[in-house]
Design a protein around this motif. Structure first.
Motif, mmCIF file in Angstrom:
data_model
loop_
_atom_site.group_PDB
_atom_site.id
_atom_site.type_symbol
_atom_site.label_atom_id
_atom_site.label_comp_id
_atom_site.label_asym_id
_atom_site.label_seq_id
_atom_site.Cartn_x
_atom_site.Cartn_y
_atom_site.Cartn_z
ATOM 1 N N MET A 85 -33.224 26.389 -7.614
ATOM 2 C CA MET A 85 -31.935 26.857 -8.137
ATOM 3 C C MET A 85 -31.640 28.265 -7.644
ATOM 4 N N ARG A 86 -32.644 29.117 -7.644
ATOM 5 C CA ARG A 86 -32.462 30.488 -7.155
ATOM 6 C C ARG A 86 -32.082 30.492 -5.682
ATOM 7 N N SER A 87 -32.689 29.605 -4.919
ATOM 8 C CA SER A 87 -32.376 29.500 -3.494
ATOM 9 C C SER A 87 -30.945 29.007 -3.277
ATOM 10 N N ALA A 88 -30.528 28.046 -4.101
ATOM 11 C CA ALA A 88 -29.167 27.499 -3.976
ATOM 12 C C ALA A 88 -28.108 28.496 -4.429
ATOM 13 N N LEU A 89 -28.478 29.388 -5.348
ATOM 14 C CA LEU A 89 -27.549 30.403 -5.870
ATOM 15 C C LEU A 89 -28.190 31.792 -5.744
ATOM 16 N N PRO A 90 -28.326 32.290 -4.525
ATOM 17 C CA PRO A 90 -29.057 33.549 -4.340
ATOM 18 C C PRO A 90 -28.428 34.758 -5.019
ATOM 19 N N SER A 91 -27.138 34.727 -5.276
ATOM 20 C CA SER A 91 -26.490 35.877 -5.918
ATOM 21 C C SER A 91 -26.490 35.778 -7.443
ATOM 22 N N ALA A 92 -27.002 34.692 -7.981
ATOM 23 C CA ALA A 92 -27.012 34.497 -9.433
ATOM 24 C C ALA A 92 -28.009 35.438 -10.099
ATOM 25 N N GLU A 93 -27.652 35.861 -11.299
ATOM 26 C CA GLU A 93 -28.625 36.543 -12.143
ATOM 27 C C GLU A 93 -29.511 35.454 -12.739
ATOM 28 N N HIS A 94 -30.777 35.728 -12.877
ATOM 29 C CA HIS A 94 -31.674 34.740 -13.472
ATOM 30 C C HIS A 94 -32.638 35.450 -14.390
ATOM 31 N N GLU A 95 -32.955 34.739 -15.473
ATOM 32 C CA GLU A 95 -33.823 35.326 -16.482
ATOM 33 C C GLU A 95 -34.588 34.218 -17.199
ATOM 34 N N THR A 96 -35.834 34.489 -17.475
ATOM 35 C CA THR A 96 -36.637 33.593 -18.287
ATOM 36 C C THR A 96 -36.610 34.132 -19.709
ATOM 37 N N VAL A 97 -36.279 33.270 -20.639
ATOM 38 C CA VAL A 97 -36.113 33.660 -22.042
ATOM 39 C C VAL A 97 -37.151 32.927 -22.896
ATOM 40 N N PRO A 98 -37.380 33.400 -24.122
ATOM 41 C CA PRO A 98 -38.333 32.701 -24.998
ATOM 42 C C PRO A 98 -37.845 31.285 -25.306
ATOM 43 N N GLY A 99 -38.785 30.383 -25.512
ATOM 44 C CA GLY A 99 -38.453 29.025 -25.914
ATOM 45 C C GLY A 99 -38.707 28.018 -24.818
ATOM 46 N N GLY A 100 -38.367 26.786 -25.124
ATOM 47 C CA GLY A 100 -38.541 25.687 -24.185
ATOM 48 C C GLY A 100 -37.203 25.240 -23.630
ATOM 49 N N HIS A 101 -37.025 23.942 -23.512
ATOM 50 C CA HIS A 101 -35.800 23.382 -22.947
ATOM 51 C C HIS A 101 -34.589 23.644 -23.846
#
Length: 120
Positions: A85-101
């Motif tokens: 997903m990061r590769s497909a949207l290189p300009s996107a902000e991305h963050e890992t948050v607490p929790g699961g799905h």
């Protein structure tokens, strides 16, 4: 009894009981002729193209600012899918948050605040 039996898949242990109960009340409804059933379109479960890999060509076409959030304990979106997903949207902000799905249900205030920050 239907509310008590309601479960999310995959399970999300951090969802507060009052949120789970409210979701269950809205997710279960009466059937014609009696009984209860989930209010879900089961056809969605049989759609092809529901995996992250199937959506990558569409993601590459996104031109607006984008925020990708992933639950740290997600069993649905793993490191491989996130990297794609990061590769497909290189300009996107991305963050890992607490929790699961279902991190939004488990941490609504945190996620709502993060989305509001992004939208500003």
């Amino acid at each position: 009894a239907a509310e008590a039996a309601f479960r999310l898949t995959p399970r999300e242990p951090d969802i507060p009981p009052h949120v789970h109960a409210r979701l269950a009340r809205h997710a279960v409804g009466p059937c014609h002729g009696g009984g209860w059933a989930l209010r879900v379109d089961r056809a969605v479960l049989s759609l092809s193209g529901s995996r992250v890999e199937d959506l990558l060509p569409l993601l590459a076409q996104v031109r607006c600012p984008t925020l990708i959030l992933r639950g740290a304990d997600s069993t649905v979106i793993g490191p491989t899918q996130l990297a794609a997903m990061r590769s497909a949207l290189p300009s996107a902000e991305h963050e890992t948050v607490p929790g699961g799905h279902h991190f939004l249900l488990a941490h609504p205030e945190l996620i709502g605040t993060r989305i509001a920050q992004f939208l500003k």
